[in-house]
Design a protein around this motif. Structure first.
Motif, PDB file in Angstrom:
ATOM      1  N   LEU A 470       0.837  -1.193   0.000  1.00 27.55           N
ATOM      2  CA  LEU A 470       0.000   0.000   0.000  1.00 27.55           C
ATOM      3  C   LEU A 470       0.878   1.251   0.000  1.00 27.55           C
ATOM      4  N   ILE A 471       0.639   2.122  -0.976  1.00 31.87           N
ATOM      5  CA  ILE A 471       1.411   3.349  -1.106  1.00 31.87           C
ATOM      6  C   ILE A 471       0.700   4.505  -0.411  1.00 31.87           C
ATOM      7  N   GLU A 472      -0.650   4.508  -0.503  1.00 37.25           N
ATOM      8  CA  GLU A 472      -1.417   5.631   0.027  1.00 37.25           C
ATOM      9  C   GLU A 472      -2.846   5.190   0.312  1.00 37.25           C
ATOM     10  N   THR A 473      -3.410   5.648   1.432  1.00 36.30           N
ATOM     11  CA  THR A 473      -4.827   5.448   1.729  1.00 36.30           C
ATOM     12  C   THR A 473      -5.377   6.720   2.362  1.00 36.30           C
ATOM     13  N   LEU A 474      -6.532   7.156   1.902  1.00 40.60           N
ATOM     14  CA  LEU A 474      -7.171   8.349   2.432  1.00 40.60           C
ATOM     15  C   LEU A 474      -8.669   8.117   2.561  1.00 40.60           C
ATOM     16  N   ALA A 475      -9.302   8.757   3.532  1.00 38.71           N
ATOM     17  CA  ALA A 475     -10.756   8.758   3.672  1.00 38.71           C
ATOM     18  C   ALA A 475     -11.200  10.185   3.917  1.00 38.71           C
ATOM     19  N   TYR A 476     -12.210  10.652   3.172  1.00 40.17           N
ATOM     20  CA  TYR A 476     -12.656  12.030   3.308  1.00 40.17           C
ATOM     21  C   TYR A 476     -14.092  12.128   2.799  1.00 40.17           C
ATOM     22  N   PRO A 477     -14.848  13.124   3.270  1.00 44.51           N
ATOM     23  CA  PRO A 477     -16.249  13.234   2.840  1.00 44.51           C
ATOM     24  C   PRO A 477     -16.366  13.703   1.389  1.00 44.51           C
ATOM     25  N   ASN A 478     -17.365  13.157   0.698  1.00 47.16           N
ATOM     26  CA  ASN A 478     -17.720  13.597  -0.650  1.00 47.16           C
ATOM     27  C   ASN A 478     -19.044  14.365  -0.509  1.00 47.16           C
ATOM     28  N   HIS A 479     -18.935  15.684  -0.332  1.00 49.67           N
ATOM     29  CA  HIS A 479     -20.124  16.480  -0.022  1.00 49.67           C
ATOM     30  C   HIS A 479     -21.112  16.518  -1.184  1.00 49.67           C
ATOM     31  N   ALA A 480     -20.635  16.315  -2.408  1.00 50.79           N
ATOM     32  CA  ALA A 480     -21.525  16.384  -3.571  1.00 50.79           C
ATOM     33  C   ALA A 480     -22.579  15.292  -3.537  1.00 50.79           C
ATOM     34  N   THR A 481     -22.229  14.141  -2.986  1.00 47.59           N
ATOM     35  CA  THR A 481     -23.173  13.009  -2.945  1.00 47.59           C
ATOM     36  C   THR A 481     -23.496  12.580  -1.518  1.00 47.59           C
ATOM     37  N   ARG A 482     -23.095  13.365  -0.549  1.00 44.96           N
ATOM     38  CA  ARG A 482     -23.328  13.053   0.866  1.00 44.96           C
ATOM     39  C   ARG A 482     -22.841  11.625   1.178  1.00 44.96           C
ATOM     40  N   SER A 483     -21.639  11.380   0.786  1.00 46.53           N
ATOM     41  CA  SER A 483     -21.038  10.066   1.012  1.00 46.53           C
ATOM     42  C   SER A 483     -19.602  10.255   1.491  1.00 46.53           C
ATOM     43  N   TRP A 484     -18.937   9.141   1.733  1.00 45.58           N
ATOM     44  CA  TRP A 484     -17.523   9.171   2.108  1.00 45.58           C
ATOM     45  C   TRP A 484     -16.725   8.468   1.016  1.00 45.58           C
ATOM     46  N   ARG A 485     -15.569   9.059   0.731  1.00 48.38           N
ATOM     47  CA  ARG A 485     -14.727   8.540  -0.346  1.00 48.38           C
ATOM     48  C   ARG A 485     -13.410   8.014   0.219  1.00 48.38           C
ATOM     49  N   VAL A 486     -13.015   6.872  -0.309  1.00 48.52           N
ATOM     50  CA  VAL A 486     -11.717   6.278   0.017  1.00 48.52           C
ATOM     51  C   VAL A 486     -10.898   6.222  -1.255  1.00 48.52           C
ATOM     52  N   THR A 487      -9.665   6.714  -1.187  1.00 48.04           N
ATOM     53  CA  THR A 487      -8.724   6.516  -2.288  1.00 48.04           C
ATOM     54  C   THR A 487      -7.565   5.691  -1.759  1.00 48.04           C
ATOM     55  N   LEU A 488      -7.124   4.767  -2.575  1.00 48.38           N
ATOM     56  CA  LEU A 488      -5.979   3.946  -2.184  1.00 48.38           C
ATOM     57  C   LEU A 488      -5.108   3.701  -3.404  1.00 48.38           C
ATOM     58  N   ARG A 489      -3.833   3.586  -3.158  1.00 49.32           N
ATOM     59  CA  ARG A 489      -2.869   3.306  -4.200  1.00 49.32           C
ATOM     60  C   ARG A 489      -2.039   2.115  -3.768  1.00 49.32           C
ATOM     61  N   VAL A 490      -1.844   1.177  -4.672  1.00 52.54           N
ATOM     62  CA  VAL A 490      -1.176  -0.069  -4.314  1.00 52.54           C
ATOM     63  C   VAL A 490      -0.165  -0.428  -5.398  1.00 52.54           C
ATOM     64  N   GLN A 491       0.899  -1.085  -4.987  1.00 51.75           N
ATOM     65  CA  GLN A 491       1.910  -1.556  -5.928  1.00 51.75           C
ATOM     66  C   GLN A 491       2.068  -3.060  -5.784  1.00 51.75           C
ATOM     67  N   ARG A 492       2.084  -3.758  -6.911  1.00 52.22           N
ATOM     68  CA  ARG A 492       2.300  -5.202  -6.892  1.00 52.22           C
ATOM     69  C   ARG A 492       3.768  -5.494  -6.588  1.00 52.22           C
ATOM     70  N   VAL A 493       4.003  -6.482  -5.756  1.00 52.08           N
ATOM     71  CA  VAL A 493       5.367  -6.951  -5.533  1.00 52.08           C
ATOM     72  C   VAL A 493       5.818  -7.764  -6.735  1.00 52.08           C
ATOM     73  N   ASP A 494       4.970  -8.712  -7.144  1.00 54.73           N
ATOM     74  CA  ASP A 494       5.227  -9.502  -8.337  1.00 54.73           C
ATOM     75  C   ASP A 494       4.174  -9.125  -9.374  1.00 54.73           C
ATOM     76  N   PRO A 495       4.553  -8.405 -10.449  1.00 52.80           N
ATOM     77  CA  PRO A 495       3.560  -7.946 -11.428  1.00 52.80           C
ATOM     78  C   PRO A 495       2.791  -9.073 -12.109  1.00 52.80           C
ATOM     79  N   ALA A 496       3.310 -10.296 -12.054  1.00 51.85           N
ATOM     80  CA  ALA A 496       2.651 -11.413 -12.718  1.00 51.85           C
ATOM     81  C   ALA A 496       1.603 -12.083 -11.842  1.00 51.85           C
TER      82      ALA A 496
END
Length: 523
Positions: A470-496
């Protein structure tokens, strides 16, 4: 789902039927119940058949039907005024499908009268309008049928809508009010994966119970047979905004047959071509699918959501659990703007939620995702696999409720995923870096999140298996849709190799959402 036939393997969506015996054999096999035919009598017949070698259908279609074209078959239509029970003005009516083309093996259909006795419903050429076809059906005799459908005034009292269809192998599908056909259910799936090739059990004979004049439900019994199994099934269909089908199944392994590797209970078959997480280049439609995810409720109370994908090669995922509370292939996205298809209307396709009745014990929900070139082929299968198979001659007895749901559908009690997207907006990462570090954007909404104060601190709990960093994880409100948004970034150890990801929302020490679970496939 542009065609009414083969699921994925083999290629055609709906399979034919096999005929093993008729009414006389049925009643002979259930002599103790000769005066009243019910699920127990059918179970006795299925058990008797399980102790006998499998007998393949020997009936041959008349040459004119064996060589029929698609357009010729479409020109054969059941006469509405010949519908079973129309003259009696009952709330339900039955109509039959004609044999030909993909449907080459007949089924026998009977009526169970109010006193419990059986009346055969034979094929009659007078029931069908043959259109421009020039062949002569007169010498065909009791040819049998390819299947049947039941009608009911589902959307208004002036017209009896198509409610449920049984046609092809053990396939059936139903509608609630304002819905349009999408995914299908099956009686049983055998070795969809894990064996030497899939076996398609067939409903070979049906008994439809005549409904009362004020009936709000209809009951269908069905005999299932295949080279390695038999089964007795009862379907109680209750139409409504959410049409429900209560299924009682008693499955037997056939004596002397080769072992079954994967016995799929309550199987569902659907189609996923493209979605928010996997757009289709060159298609004007934003999404094309009958279902967008697999939802599961474990016996321990955890809710899981698995967004569907169209893989480049077959992918099988298993979710072990004990006494599941439910699972289903769901069409959560109900907005026309998500599909922009004025013919297919994917926003009207039903979700199918299966709720076990009683304890199912230990096993797993299995999800099979297959490649597909277009939306005319089903490529998604989900079913329950029990850890223990029954002994030969002993029934595996399971009951469940299958709900065909529209806008109002089963959801977790806390919060759920409303969309899953993959990709970047503006970023300083190069295209090569974006490829090896994919980003996901996941929105959650629901009452547990709505109840939080505006300044609540919500965190994303994200995990990856050993092949993901895991490179990055965030949680924050999405006021446009009255929801919560999670963004995450991940890197494969073995691309295959793939990466298994999980994410849910937490407020203080409380879990406030279902668990998003996703398989990042290798490039």
């Amino acid at each position: 789902m542009a065609t009414p036939f083969p699921p994925f393997s083999p290629p055609a969506r709906w399979r034919g039927w096999v005929l093993l015996g008729g009414l006389a054999a049925t009643l002979a096999g259930a002599s103790a119940h000769a005066q009243r035919f019910d699920l127990d009598a059918l179970t006795q017949l299925a058990q008797t058949r399980a102790n006998e070698p499998y007998r393949a259908n020997s009936d041959k279609l008349p040459p004119a039907l064996a060589d029929i074209t698609y357009d010729q078959l479409r020109d054969i239509r059941f006469k509405t005024d010949r519908s079973v029970w129309r003259a009696e003005r009952l709330p339900f009516e039955a109509q039959f499908f004609h044999l030909g083309l993909y449907q080459t093996e007949p089924v026998r259909i009977h009526e169970i009268t109010p006193n419990g006795t059986v009346r055969h419903l034979p094929y009659s050429r007078d029931d069908f309008d043959y259109g421009r076809n020039t062949f002569n059906p007169k010498p065909w005799g009791d040819l049998g049928h390819a299947g049947f459908r039941l009608h009911y005034p589902l959307n208004n009292t002036a017209y009896k809508d198509e409610l449920i269809v049984f046609q092809g192998a053990s396939y059936f599908r139903a509608l609630g009010a304002s819905q349009q056909y999408g995914l299908s259910a099956r009686g049983l799936a055998i070795d969809t994966v894990g064996g030497k090739g899939e076996e398609f059990p067939r409903f070979t004979e049906f008994w439809i119970q005549r409904p009362a004049k004020d009936a709000t439900e209809v009951t269908v019994l069905a005999l299932l047979e295949s080279p390695r199994t038999t089964g007795a099934y009862r379907f109680v269909v209750r139409p409504g905004q959410q049409t429900t089908t209560t299924v009682d199944a008693r499955v037997f392994l056939r004596k002397g047959a080769s072992p079954v590797n994967t016995l799929g209970i309550a199987p569902l078959t659907s189609m996923f071509l493209s979605g928010e997480n996997q757009p289709m280049a060159g298609d004007f439609r934003p999404e094309v699918h009958d279902s967008d995810g697999l939802m599961m409720a474990t016996g321990q109370g955890e809710w899981l959501w698995r967004p569907l994908q169209r893989p480049e090669s077959p992918v099988v995922s298993s979710f072990a659990m004990t006494d599941p509370r439910g699972f289903g292939l769901m069409q959560r996205d109900r907005s026309f703007a998500s599909y922009e298809d004025v013919e297919a209307h994917y926003e009207r396709r039903p979700s199918a939620w299966i709720k076990p009745l009683g304890r199912w014990g230990a096993g797993r929900v299995e999800l099979v995702q297959l490649p597909t070139p277009d939306e005319t082929h089903d490529n998604i299968v989900a079913y329950w696999v029990p850890d223990k198979l029954p002994a030969v001659g002993q029934p595996l007895e399971l009951s469940y409720e299958l709900a065909w749901q529209g806008d109002a559908q089963q959801r977790p009690p806390s919060a759920w995923v409303t969309q899953t997207r993959r990709g970047y907006g503006y970023t300083q990462l190069s295209p090569a870096e974006q490829k090896v570090q994919p980003q996901y954007v996941i929105d959650f909404a629901g009452p547990a999140l709505d109840a939080l104060p505006s300044d609540a601190k919500v965190s994303a709990v994200v995990t990856a298996d050993a092949n993901g960093r895991l490179i990055e994880t965030l949680a924050y409100p999405n006021h446009a849709t009255r929801s919560w948004r999670v963004t995450l970034r991940v890197q494969r150890v073995d691309p295959a190799k793939p990466v298994e990801l999980r994410a849910f929302l937490q407020h203080k020490n409380d879990t406030v959402s279902e668990t998003w679970t996703h398989l990042l496939l290798p490039e």
